[in-house]
Every structure is written in structure tokens, then in C-alpha cells.
Write a protein that holds these residues in place. Structure first.
Motif, PDB file in Angstrom:
ATOM      1  N   ARG A  50       0.708  -1.187   0.077  1.00  0.00           N
ATOM      2  CA  ARG A  50       0.010   0.138  -0.232  1.00  0.00           C
ATOM      3  C   ARG A  50       0.976   1.081   0.000  1.00  0.00           C
ATOM      4  N   CYS A  51       1.864   1.373   0.745  1.00  0.00           N
ATOM      5  CA  CYS A  51       2.874   2.490   0.876  1.00  0.00           C
ATOM      6  C   CYS A  51       3.528   2.692  -0.455  1.00  0.00           C
ATOM      7  N   THR A  52       3.930   1.463  -0.890  1.00  0.00           N
ATOM      8  CA  THR A  52       4.774   1.298  -2.293  1.00  0.00           C
ATOM      9  C   THR A  52       3.679   2.113  -3.208  1.00  0.00           C
ATOM     10  N   ALA A  53       2.534   1.679  -3.554  1.00  0.00           N
ATOM     11  CA  ALA A  53       1.561   2.293  -4.287  1.00  0.00           C
ATOM     12  C   ALA A  53       1.294   3.669  -3.989  1.00  0.00           C
ATOM     13  N   LEU A  54       1.300   4.351  -2.814  1.00  0.00           N
ATOM     14  CA  LEU A  54       1.337   5.709  -2.527  1.00  0.00           C
ATOM     15  C   LEU A  54       2.463   6.526  -3.127  1.00  0.00           C
ATOM     16  N   VAL A  55       3.717   5.713  -2.822  1.00  0.00           N
ATOM     17  CA  VAL A  55       5.102   6.419  -3.247  1.00  0.00           C
ATOM     18  C   VAL A  55       4.927   6.633  -4.748  1.00  0.00           C
ATOM     19  N   PHE A  56       4.703   5.381  -5.587  1.00  0.00           N
ATOM     20  CA  PHE A  56       4.464   5.314  -6.837  1.00  0.00           C
ATOM     21  C   PHE A  56       3.703   6.492  -7.519  1.00  0.00           C
ATOM     22  N   LEU A  57       2.345   6.821  -6.775  1.00  0.00           N
ATOM     23  CA  LEU A  57       1.433   7.814  -7.099  1.00  0.00           C
ATOM     24  C   LEU A  57       2.092   9.130  -6.830  1.00  0.00           C
ATOM     25  N   GLU A  58       2.950   9.465  -5.863  1.00  0.00           N
ATOM     26  CA  GLU A  58       3.601  10.608  -5.618  1.00  0.00           C
ATOM     27  C   GLU A  58       4.629  11.083  -6.731  1.00  0.00           C
ATOM     28  N   GLU A  59       5.370  10.077  -6.901  1.00  0.00           N
ATOM     29  CA  GLU A  59       6.469  10.175  -8.135  1.00  0.00           C
ATOM     30  C   GLU A  59       5.795  10.451  -9.448  1.00  0.00           C
ATOM     31  N   ASP A  79      -8.970  10.414   1.776  1.00  0.00           N
ATOM     32  CA  ASP A  79      -9.780  10.944   2.850  1.00  0.00           C
ATOM     33  C   ASP A  79     -10.536   9.758   3.439  1.00  0.00           C
ATOM     34  N   ASN A  80     -11.008   8.602   2.723  1.00  0.00           N
ATOM     35  CA  ASN A  80     -11.384   7.689   3.083  1.00  0.00           C
ATOM     36  C   ASN A  80     -10.438   6.777   4.351  1.00  0.00           C
ATOM     37  N   ILE A  81      -9.303   6.679   3.850  1.00  0.00           N
ATOM     38  CA  ILE A  81      -8.137   6.102   4.709  1.00  0.00           C
ATOM     39  C   ILE A  81      -7.989   6.955   6.122  1.00  0.00           C
ATOM     40  N   MET A  89      -4.566  -3.498  11.786  1.00  0.00           N
ATOM     41  CA  MET A  89      -4.526  -4.685  10.469  1.00  0.00           C
ATOM     42  C   MET A  89      -4.704  -3.912   9.254  1.00  0.00           C
ATOM     43  N   ALA A  90      -5.746  -3.380   9.098  1.00  0.00           N
ATOM     44  CA  ALA A  90      -5.996  -2.854   7.728  1.00  0.00           C
ATOM     45  C   ALA A  90      -5.587  -1.515   7.671  1.00  0.00           C
ATOM     46  N   VAL A  91      -5.764  -0.709   8.646  1.00  0.00           N
ATOM     47  CA  VAL A  91      -5.303   0.858   8.712  1.00  0.00           C
ATOM     48  C   VAL A  91      -4.252   0.720  10.061  1.00  0.00           C
ATOM     49  N   THR A  92      -3.258   1.272   9.603  1.00  0.00           N
ATOM     50  CA  THR A  92      -2.271   1.614  10.823  1.00  0.00           C
ATOM     51  C   THR A  92      -1.646   3.011  10.697  1.00  0.00           C
ATOM     52  N   HIS A  93      -0.940   3.270  11.879  1.00  0.00           N
ATOM     53  CA  HIS A  93      -0.508   4.865  11.978  1.00  0.00           C
ATOM     54  C   HIS A  93       0.418   4.899  10.892  1.00  0.00           C
ATOM     55  N   THR A  94       1.319   3.923  10.565  1.00  0.00           N
ATOM     56  CA  THR A  94       2.197   4.270   9.463  1.00  0.00           C
ATOM     57  C   THR A  94       1.407   4.547   8.256  1.00  0.00           C
ATOM     58  N   LEU A  95       0.375   3.771   7.801  1.00  0.00           N
ATOM     59  CA  LEU A  95      -0.419   3.844   6.685  1.00  0.00           C
ATOM     60  C   LEU A  95      -0.827   5.407   6.482  1.00  0.00           C
ATOM     61  N   LYS A  96      -1.547   5.838   7.806  1.00  0.00           N
ATOM     62  CA  LYS A  96      -2.074   7.138   7.939  1.00  0.00           C
ATOM     63  C   LYS A  96      -0.936   8.013   7.551  1.00  0.00           C
ATOM     64  N   ALA A  97       0.065   8.112   8.398  1.00  0.00           N
ATOM     65  CA  ALA A  97       1.054   9.049   8.175  1.00  0.00           C
ATOM     66  C   ALA A  97       1.346   9.006   6.835  1.00  0.00           C
ATOM     67  N   HIS A  98       1.657   7.891   5.989  1.00  0.00           N
ATOM     68  CA  HIS A  98       2.144   7.895   4.503  1.00  0.00           C
ATOM     69  C   HIS A  98       0.959   8.470   3.679  1.00  0.00           C
ATOM     70  N   VAL A  99      -0.192   8.381   3.997  1.00  0.00           N
ATOM     71  CA  VAL A  99      -1.560   9.105   3.455  1.00  0.00           C
ATOM     72  C   VAL A  99      -1.312  10.560   3.496  1.00  0.00           C
ATOM     73  N   LEU A 100      -0.979  10.982   4.599  1.00  0.00           N
ATOM     74  CA  LEU A 100      -0.852  12.353   4.809  1.00  0.00           C
ATOM     75  C   LEU A 100       0.136  13.064   4.270  1.00  0.00           C
ATOM     76  N   VAL A 101       1.334  12.326   3.811  1.00  0.00           N
ATOM     77  CA  VAL A 101       2.384  12.833   3.237  1.00  0.00           C
ATOM     78  C   VAL A 101       2.111  13.056   1.707  1.00  0.00           C
ATOM     79  N   THR A 102       1.387  11.817   1.264  1.00  0.00           N
ATOM     80  CA  THR A 102       0.931  11.782  -0.113  1.00  0.00           C
ATOM     81  C   THR A 102      -0.020  12.789  -0.454  1.00  0.00           C
ATOM     82  N   ILE A 130      -6.468  16.131  14.159  1.00  0.00           N
ATOM     83  CA  ILE A 130      -5.530  15.095  14.268  1.00  0.00           C
ATOM     84  C   ILE A 130      -4.522  15.829  15.565  1.00  0.00           C
ATOM     85  N   ILE A 131      -4.291  17.145  15.413  1.00  0.00           N
ATOM     86  CA  ILE A 131      -3.454  17.509  16.485  1.00  0.00           C
ATOM     87  C   ILE A 131      -4.171  17.609  17.819  1.00  0.00           C
ATOM     88  N   LYS A 132      -5.354  17.988  17.611  1.00  0.00           N
ATOM     89  CA  LYS A 132      -6.183  17.960  18.971  1.00  0.00           C
ATOM     90  C   LYS A 132      -6.479  16.778  19.775  1.00  0.00           C
TER      91      LYS A 132
END
Length: 140
Positions: A50-59, A79-81, A89-102, A130-132
Motif C-alpha cells: 500500500r505504501c509503495t503504491a502511494l510512493v508510485f502515485l507521488e512520483e 480521505d477514506n483512509i 490490521m487494515a489501517v495503521t498509524h504508518t499507513l495514515k502517516a504516509h497518506v498524509l505525506v501523499t 489530528i493534533i487536537k
């Protein structure tokens, strides 16, 4: 390697034609590739994929996301993620962090501050939320 894969899938010539110069068949291939990337981001069980797909999308965002409809589709998936609860399992903090970067990269790449101010404002509101809630359970 990613650029070579993209060239193979969307039939880009070495001189990197723009999407406006693509034939209908090549345009359909690009649309299919974007759909496949977004489907991977949404449904793949392996977080690395999933993160690799996000990187591909960014590039390759400039090639894959050439109109407002596609950009809206990408933002909807992201937004869905981001709106999904972290379950480990399906949604992790790492995935959400990468989605924010993308998401941030797309906002900058497509100059959404000027071209889509409402989308930009909604993203800033999301960051404030998120900060709140950063020290509240279960996302502690």
C-alpha cells in the motif's frame, strides 16, 4: 525502475509525452493504472504494498492525475483512509502517516492553495483535528 514500469504500462515514449498527447487507448491505460493504484491503496492487506503504491502515485502524479476529476478521486480515496479508525490490521498509524505525506504532496504539486482552496482548507482542518486528538485513546 518505477519510471520504466510506468512507461511500459502507459506506453510513454522516451521523450515523455504529456497526457494531452496520448491516444485514447493510452489515456485509458493511464486511467486504468490510476484506478489500480487507488484500489491497491484501499484494499491491499500488505502495508508495504500500500505504501509503495502511494510512493508510485507521488512520483508520477503529474502523469497520472491530469484533470480535476482524477484529483478528486485520489483525494476521496485518501480521505477514506484518513477517516478510518486505526485497527492495527487494515489501517495503521504508518499507513495514515504516509497518506498524509501523499495528500500534502498532491496539494502542493497541483497548487490547491490557489486552485482548490476548499480542499486545502479541509486538509488543514483535518490536521488540526489530528493534533487536537493526538493524546486521546485509541490513537495515542
Amino acid at each position: 525502475a518505477a519510471k520504466k514500469a510506468l512507461r511500459y504500462v502507459v506506453h510513454l515514449s522516451p521523450n515523455e509525452r504529456t497526457s494531452k498527447e496520448l491516444s485514447k487507448e493510452e489515456f485509458a491505460d493511464e486511467l486504468h493504472l490510476l484506478d489500480h493504484i487507488l484500489l491497491t491503496v484501499l484494499t491491499e492487506k500488505d502495508e508495504v504494498v500500500r505504501c509503495t503504491a502511494l510512493v508510485f502515485l507521488e512520483e508520477h502524479a503529474a502523469t497520472l492525475v491530469i484533470d480535476h476529476a482524477r484529483l478528486h478521486k485520489v483525494f476521496s480515496v485518501l480521505d477514506n483512509i484518513l477517516g478510518s479508525p486505526v485497527d492495527g490490521m487494515a489501517v495503521t498509524h504508518t499507513l495514515k502517516a504516509h497518506v498524509l505525506v501523499t495528500y500534502t504532496m498532491l496539494l502542493i504539486e497541483f497548487n490547491c492553495f490557489e486552485t482548490k482552496p476548499k480542499v486545502f482548507e479541509n486538509f488543514v482542518d483535518l490536521l488540526f483535528t489530528i493534533i487536537k486528538h493526538v493524546n486521546r485513546a485509541p490513537d495515542k
